[in-house]
Structures are given as C-alpha cells and as structure tokens.
Scaffold this active site. Structure first.
Site, PDB file in Angstrom:
ATOM      1  N   HIS A   1       8.296  -5.342  -1.249  1.00 14.96           N
ATOM      2  CA  HIS A   1       7.427  -6.274  -1.969  1.00 14.96           C
ATOM      3  C   HIS A   1       6.611  -5.600  -3.074  1.00 14.96           C
ATOM      4  O   HIS A   1       5.579  -6.113  -3.480  1.00 14.96           O
ATOM      5  CB  HIS A   1       6.497  -7.003  -0.984  1.00 14.96           C
ATOM      6  CG  HIS A   1       7.245  -7.908  -0.044  1.00 14.96           C
ATOM      7  ND1 HIS A   1       6.706  -8.400   1.118  1.00 14.96           N
ATOM      8  CD2 HIS A   1       8.512  -8.390  -0.097  1.00 14.96           C
ATOM      9  CE1 HIS A   1       7.606  -9.167   1.742  1.00 14.96           C
ATOM     10  NE2 HIS A   1       8.712  -9.160   1.023  1.00 14.96           N
TER      11      HIS A   1
ATOM     12  N   THR B   1       4.612  -6.859  11.785  1.00 10.59           N
ATOM     13  CA  THR B   1       4.937  -7.968  10.878  1.00 10.59           C
ATOM     14  C   THR B   1       5.200  -9.221  11.690  1.00 10.59           C
ATOM     15  O   THR B   1       5.837  -9.164  12.741  1.00 10.59           O
ATOM     16  CB  THR B   1       6.154  -7.659   9.963  1.00 10.59           C
ATOM     17  OG1 THR B   1       6.585  -8.879   9.342  1.00 10.59           O
ATOM     18  CG2 THR B   1       7.311  -7.022  10.691  1.00 10.59           C
TER      19      THR B   1
ATOM     20  N   ASP C   1       0.846  -1.203   0.000  1.00 13.55           N
ATOM     21  CA  ASP C   1       0.000   0.000   0.000  1.00 13.55           C
ATOM     22  C   ASP C   1       0.882   1.255   0.000  1.00 13.55           C
ATOM     23  O   ASP C   1       2.098   1.177   0.152  1.00 13.55           O
ATOM     24  CB  ASP C   1      -0.974  -0.023   1.200  1.00 13.55           C
ATOM     25  CG  ASP C   1      -0.274   0.107   2.561  1.00 13.55           C
ATOM     26  OD1 ASP C   1       0.538   1.047   2.741  1.00 13.55           O
ATOM     27  OD2 ASP C   1      -0.528  -0.736   3.448  1.00 13.55           O
TER      28      ASP C   1
HETATM   29  N1  APR Z   1      -0.949  -2.902  14.882  1.00 16.85           N
HETATM   30  C1  APR Z   1       0.267  -3.524  14.816  1.00 16.85           C
HETATM   31  N2  APR Z   1       0.406  -4.809  14.487  1.00 16.85           N
HETATM   32  C2  APR Z   1      -0.712  -5.517  14.208  1.00 16.85           C
HETATM   33  C3  APR Z   1      -1.993  -4.948  14.251  1.00 16.85           C
HETATM   34  C4  APR Z   1      -2.097  -3.574  14.608  1.00 16.85           C
HETATM   35  N3  APR Z   1      -3.252  -2.941  14.682  1.00 16.85           N
HETATM   36  N4  APR Z   1      -2.889  -5.912  13.919  1.00 16.85           N
HETATM   37  C5  APR Z   1      -2.182  -7.030  13.664  1.00 16.85           C
HETATM   38  N5  APR Z   1      -0.866  -6.803  13.837  1.00 16.85           N
HETATM   39  C6  APR Z   1       0.277  -7.718  13.653  1.00 16.85           C
HETATM   40  C7  APR Z   1       0.003  -9.192  13.848  1.00 16.85           C
HETATM   41  O1  APR Z   1       0.060  -9.539  15.229  1.00 16.85           O
HETATM   42  C8  APR Z   1       1.125  -9.829  13.036  1.00 16.85           C
HETATM   43  O2  APR Z   1       2.299 -10.004  13.821  1.00 16.85           O
HETATM   44  O3  APR Z   1       0.708  -7.612  12.312  1.00 16.85           O
HETATM   45  C9  APR Z   1       1.388  -8.798  11.943  1.00 16.85           C
HETATM   46  C10 APR Z   1       0.904  -9.190  10.573  1.00 16.85           C
HETATM   47  O4  APR Z   1       1.605 -10.300  10.108  1.00 16.85           O
HETATM   48  P1  APR Z   1       1.331 -10.909   8.660  1.00 16.85           P
HETATM   49  O5  APR Z   1      -0.138 -11.007   8.413  1.00 16.85           O
HETATM   50  O6  APR Z   1       2.126 -12.143   8.549  1.00 16.85           O
HETATM   51  O7  APR Z   1       1.884  -9.758   7.669  1.00 16.85           O
HETATM   52  P2  APR Z   1       3.374  -9.465   7.216  1.00 16.85           P
HETATM   53  O8  APR Z   1       4.344  -9.869   8.255  1.00 16.85           O
HETATM   54  O9  APR Z   1       3.393  -8.049   6.740  1.00 16.85           O
HETATM   55  O10 APR Z   1       3.510 -10.414   5.963  1.00 16.85           O
HETATM   56  C11 APR Z   1       4.707 -10.406   5.233  1.00 16.85           C
HETATM   57  O11 APR Z   1       3.719 -11.868   3.621  1.00 16.85           O
HETATM   58  O12 APR Z   1       2.185 -12.677   2.087  1.00 16.85           O
HETATM   59  C12 APR Z   1       2.987 -11.718   2.443  1.00 16.85           C
HETATM   60  O13 APR Z   1       3.871 -10.383   0.817  1.00 16.85           O
HETATM   61  C13 APR Z   1       3.009 -10.360   1.911  1.00 16.85           C
HETATM   62  O14 APR Z   1       4.354  -8.503   2.642  1.00 16.85           O
HETATM   63  C14 APR Z   1       3.581  -9.614   3.081  1.00 16.85           C
HETATM   64  C15 APR Z   1       4.439 -10.656   3.780  1.00 16.85           C
END
Ligand code: APR
Length: 233
Positions: A109, A176, A94
């Site tokens: 990404h 993340t 985004d």
């Molecule tokens: N504020 C902060 N963190 C949050 C919130 C919030 N409001 N809500 C959820 N989270 C946290 C979750 O606890 C989790 O640790 O955000 C994290 C999201 O993790 P993922 O869904 O695995 O996302 P991400 O780590 O960005 O994924 C990495 O995987 O498929 C892909 O390419 C895609 O860039 C992405 C990559």
C-alpha cells in the site's frame, strides 16, 4: 555433504504489527477510520475535493511515525532470518520493518515517507522530515501526493506479492483484519502444504481455511511464540 536450503517464511503484516509502537490501527476501537472519513482522506475523490485535508492527514501520520520506533515483533521477524528465508509483504505504509532491519520487504500500500508525482507515477521521492505541502512539486512541475495506495486505486505490487506467497513453506499473518482486498486474497496463493499462522489478539475472520493455527496474542509476544513453534516445522 547435504545442504538444507532454508525454508521460506512469508509474513503478511497489517496495522496491528505496529500497534505496540504506538501507531493506531484502522478498524479497532479508537482506530483511525473512526475519526476520519476514509473517502475524504484516502481516496482519489477526497484528493480532488480537498488536497490540504489529505496532506494534513498523512503529515500527521508521518510526524507520529518519526517519533516512534520498531517493537519486539518487528525485531523478532529480523531474528527469524537466522533460520528462515523471510519475506515480508506488508500493508503498512510505515517503515518500521526497514528500521528494525528486515531484509526483504514488499510494501503493498505504498510508503508514508515517500511522495509521488501526480503527473508521472514513476517519479517517487523521499520526503525530508514530515511535511508534504501544497506547492511541493515534482521535477516536471506537478503537485506531489503521498506515495500510498488509496481506496479505489490499483495495487501495483499485488502480482509480485502473489508470487512470493505462492513460494511459501510457512505463511504467517500478523495484525491485519483481512478486510481489504486484494491484500486479503493473498491467502489463496499459499501452497496447500504450507501451514498458516495467525498472530492477532482478536478473532480474524478467515473463512474456509482449516490449516490455520491461531496465536491469539499481540505481535510482540506472538512472534516469540511463533519462533518456538516453527523451529520444529
Ligand atoms: N498485535 C497484533 N495485532 C493487533 C494488535 C497488536 N498489538 N492490536 C490490534 N491488532 C489487530 C486487530 O485485532 C486487527 O485484526 O490488528 C488488526 C488491524 O486491522 P485493521 O485496522 O483493519 O488494519 P489492516 O488490516 O492493516 O488494514 C488494511 O486498510 O485502510 C487500510 O490501507 C489501510 O493497509 C490498511 C488496510
């Protein structure tokens, strides 16, 4: 007169950064990968099998992105630029960091609002509106694809990201799950003297790092707390 250079604050963000803007994360309960098969919508094989499905998936993401706005967490990172030299390395596709006003952003990404030629990866275009469709072609006549990094593809920006991280005075991880490599491996480039903060409402498994200070909050509130803490670093 002594000039104190600003400290370098490097922030690695993931889907949780944008959760309070209403965008779904991937691996939380109700996350995108619960509803969609990642190998069908976000891999070269999926694209080969069913381009329309892949385009639809990203069109939907793009449509939602246009309907949302940056949250308090994004704006907090902009505010930190007054006191720190802030570099953001984001896994998010985004553009909410941009729209909030951050000045230094590296997309690991890719970017949802851009398309790329399937013939020549150097040809990258802005997408007007939210739709990218079959038959949308680059200037050389090849189908355009989303400008995102899919599973199984290389991450061209990783070297630049590693360089940025290795210059950090303070490193912050926000929203993340640290499940996806090579992004998650960036933590290994943090200089041994730099403190590492993790802002996440859930536990993030980061093994073998004793220097971690956890702020177990959502991004919005977490960035506010971070500001108070790092002013004294
Ligand atoms: N504020 C902060 N963190 C949050 C919130 C919030 N409001 N809500 C959820 N989270 C946290 C979750 O606890 C989790 O640790 O955000 C994290 C999201 O993790 P993922 O869904 O695995 O996302 P991400 O780590 O960005 O994924 C990495 O995987 O498929 C892909 O390419 C895609 O860039 C992405 C990559």
């Amino acid at each position: 007169m002594k000039f104190d250079a600003m400290k370098k604050l490097v922030v690695l963000t993931g889907a949780g950064m944008s959760a309070e803007s209403g965008l779904r994360t991937f691996r939380d309960m109700g996350g995108l990968w619960e509803e969609h098969d990642v190998y069908e919508v976000a891999s070269p094989g999926g694209w080969h099998r069913d381009r329309a499905l892949v385009l639809r998936f990203y069109n939907e993401r793009r449509k939602q992105l246009l309907e949302t706005t940056p949250n308090k967490g994004h704006f907090g990172l902009v505010e930190l630029e007054r006191e720190f030299e802030v570099s953001i390395v984001t896994q998010n596709v985004d553009d909410l960091h941009e729209r909030a006003g951050s000045s230094c952003i590296l997309h690991l990404h890719g970017e949802l609002r851009k398309s790329r030629s399937t013939e020549d990866p150097e040809l990258v275009y802005d997408i007007e509106g939210w739709k990218l469709e079959e038959g949308d072609l680059c200037e050389k006549g090849s189908q355009l694809r989303p400008h995102v990094v899919w599973f199984g593809e290389a991450v061209p920006a990783i070297e630049e990201a590693a360089k940025i991280v290795s210059a950090a005075d303070i490193f912050v991880i926000i929203g993340t799950s640290m499940n996806v490599y090579p992004a998650a491996g960036l933590i290994n480039y943090v200089p041994p003297t730099a403190p590492i903060y993790v802002i996440d409402p859930n536990e993030v498994a980061i093994a073998g790092h004793s220097r971690i200070r956890v702020i177990r909050k959502n991004a919005g509130e977490g960035v506010q707390l971070l500001m108070e803490e790092i002013r004294n670093e």
